[in-house]
Design a protein around this motif. Structure first.
Motif, PDB file in Angstrom:
ATOM      1  N   THR A  40      61.453  27.205  53.944  1.00 61.89           N
ATOM      2  CA  THR A  40      61.447  28.533  54.565  1.00 61.89           C
ATOM      3  C   THR A  40      61.171  28.413  56.063  1.00 61.89           C
ATOM      4  O   THR A  40      60.158  27.834  56.470  1.00 61.89           O
ATOM      5  N   ARG A  41      62.074  28.967  56.876  1.00 63.89           N
ATOM      6  CA  ARG A  41      61.951  28.904  58.337  1.00 63.89           C
ATOM      7  C   ARG A  41      61.992  30.307  58.929  1.00 63.89           C
ATOM      8  O   ARG A  41      62.458  31.257  58.300  1.00 63.89           O
ATOM      9  N   HIS A  42      61.492  30.407  60.151  1.00 60.97           N
ATOM     10  CA  HIS A  42      61.570  31.682  60.851  1.00 60.97           C
ATOM     11  C   HIS A  42      63.030  31.954  61.210  1.00 60.97           C
ATOM     12  O   HIS A  42      63.734  31.064  61.716  1.00 60.97           O
ATOM     13  N   PRO A  43      63.527  33.157  60.957  1.00 66.86           N
ATOM     14  CA  PRO A  43      64.963  33.420  61.187  1.00 66.86           C
ATOM     15  C   PRO A  43      65.383  33.298  62.642  1.00 66.86           C
ATOM     16  O   PRO A  43      66.565  33.050  62.923  1.00 66.86           O
ATOM     17  N   ARG A  44      64.458  33.441  63.597  1.00 68.63           N
ATOM     18  CA  ARG A  44      64.837  33.384  65.019  1.00 68.63           C
ATOM     19  C   ARG A  44      64.543  32.022  65.631  1.00 68.63           C
ATOM     20  O   ARG A  44      65.381  31.450  66.328  1.00 68.63           O
ATOM     21  N   THR A  45      63.353  31.504  65.390  1.00 71.07           N
ATOM     22  CA  THR A  45      62.975  30.235  66.021  1.00 71.07           C
ATOM     23  C   THR A  45      63.468  29.028  65.240  1.00 71.07           C
ATOM     24  O   THR A  45      63.614  27.942  65.800  1.00 71.07           O
ATOM     25  N   GLY A  46      63.694  29.210  63.943  1.00 72.94           N
ATOM     26  CA  GLY A  46      64.122  28.088  63.119  1.00 72.94           C
ATOM     27  C   GLY A  46      63.010  27.123  62.768  1.00 72.94           C
ATOM     28  O   GLY A  46      63.266  26.068  62.184  1.00 72.94           O
ATOM     29  N   LYS A  47      61.777  27.474  63.144  1.00 69.14           N
ATOM     30  CA  LYS A  47      60.645  26.599  62.848  1.00 69.14           C
ATOM     31  C   LYS A  47      60.008  26.984  61.515  1.00 69.14           C
ATOM     32  O   LYS A  47      60.187  28.092  61.019  1.00 69.14           O
ATOM     33  N   LEU A  48      59.255  26.040  60.981  1.00 74.45           N
ATOM     34  CA  LEU A  48      58.558  26.278  59.719  1.00 74.45           C
ATOM     35  C   LEU A  48      57.564  27.422  59.885  1.00 74.45           C
ATOM     36  O   LEU A  48      56.838  27.487  60.877  1.00 74.45           O
ATOM     37  N   LEU A  49      57.549  28.343  58.938  1.00 80.41           N
ATOM     38  CA  LEU A  49      56.632  29.479  59.026  1.00 80.41           C
ATOM     39  C   LEU A  49      55.189  28.985  59.089  1.00 80.41           C
ATOM     40  O   LEU A  49      54.817  28.034  58.393  1.00 80.41           O
ATOM     41  N   PRO A  50      54.351  29.612  59.947  1.00 79.76           N
ATOM     42  CA  PRO A  50      52.960  29.151  60.082  1.00 79.76           C
ATOM     43  C   PRO A  50      52.200  29.132  58.758  1.00 79.76           C
ATOM     44  O   PRO A  50      51.418  28.208  58.498  1.00 79.76           O
ATOM     45  N   THR A  51      52.414  30.149  57.925  1.00 77.55           N
ATOM     46  CA  THR A  51      51.689  30.186  56.654  1.00 77.55           C
ATOM     47  C   THR A  51      52.118  29.044  55.738  1.00 77.55           C
ATOM     48  O   THR A  51      51.294  28.422  55.067  1.00 77.55           O
TER      49      THR A  51
END
Length: 248
Positions: free
Chosen positions: A44-55
């Motif tokens: 699961t990644r952030h839709p804008r940054t493409g990074k792994l969600l912090p949680t």
């Protein structure tokens, strides 16, 4: 891609993040069947940054650290066990006295050999020796299987007419004491005597009331006869296994 448990794939906190990045980069789906990671979507990644969600990143790092600690503890226990085994110490339950040695242990105990000495002789703990010689110890009290269990006192309400009759009858000291210790319970114009005694005493008191029923030297009085039969029914419940040792 399927694995049974996450820690079959990764070896530490840093490694698990590297694996997650590879999964995202190569667009691989990872299915983990068991363990804490089995309910998580590791891609699961952030839709804008493409990074792994912090949680998700936090949970991955926390669970990975816990798994790494568990493996380290298991490794330490393994090393400790091997070191103890090298010194001649074996884990697990202490050995019991072999069946073919029990007679020899009991004979030695009868000859005065102590439990500690027997344990040293046979290479077992004192706790393993005691069951084999328990009935030979001085503080052992034998219990015969055929010995009946002691009777438990039961409380019954004795009709007042029965109590009045028994007070005029010659009774044994235990029977007289039972009557004297009874508690009077008023019921309208009459009363009952709440008596506590073992069933044998209740039955003897009932036997003393027999003249009230068959008129042996005593004028037959219907009220007394009824009271005696009522008391007989209550005493009869003492033989029932479901009796709760009290009567309302």
């Amino acid at each position: 891609m399927h694995i049974s448990e996450m820690f079959r794939l990764v070896r530490g906190t840093g490694h698990v993040l590297e694996v997650v990045d590879v999964l995202h980069r190569d667009r691989l789906a990872l299915r983990i069947h068991d363990g804490a990671f089995s309910a998580m979507d590791l891609t699961t990644r952030h839709p804008r940054t493409g990074k792994l969600l912090p949680t998700v990143k936090f949970m991955v790092q926390t669970l990975a650290a816990a798994g790494e600690l568990q493996r380290d503890l298991q490794r330490e226990l393994t090393y400790d066990g091997r070191a103890a085994e090298a010194k001649g110490n074996k884990g697990g339950r202490h050995p019991a006295v072999p069946a073919d040695k029990t007679d020899a242990v009991r004979t030695a105990c009868l000859e005065g050999r102590s439990v500690a000495a027997l344990a040293r002789d046979h290479g077992v703990s004192r706790g393993a020796i005691r069951p084999a010689v328990a009935d030979l110890m001085p503080d052992h009290t034998a219990i015969e299987e055929d010995t009946p269990a002691p009777e438990v006192p039961a409380t019954l309400d004795m009709p007042g007419k029965i109590a009045d009759f028994l007070r005029t009858t010659e009774l044994e000291p235990a029977e007289r004491a039972t009557l004297d210790q009874g508690v009077t319970v008023r019921r309208g114009q009459g009363y009952t005597l709440r008596v506590t005694a073992v069933p044998a005493v209740h039955r003897r008191l009932l036997a003393h009331c027999q003249p009230l029923d068959d008129g042996q030297g005593v004028p037959a009085v219907p009220a007394q006869r009824k009271a005696r039969r009522e008391y007989e029914n209550r005493v009869g419940t003492l033989t029932s296994p479901n009796h709760d040792r009290s009567h309302p």
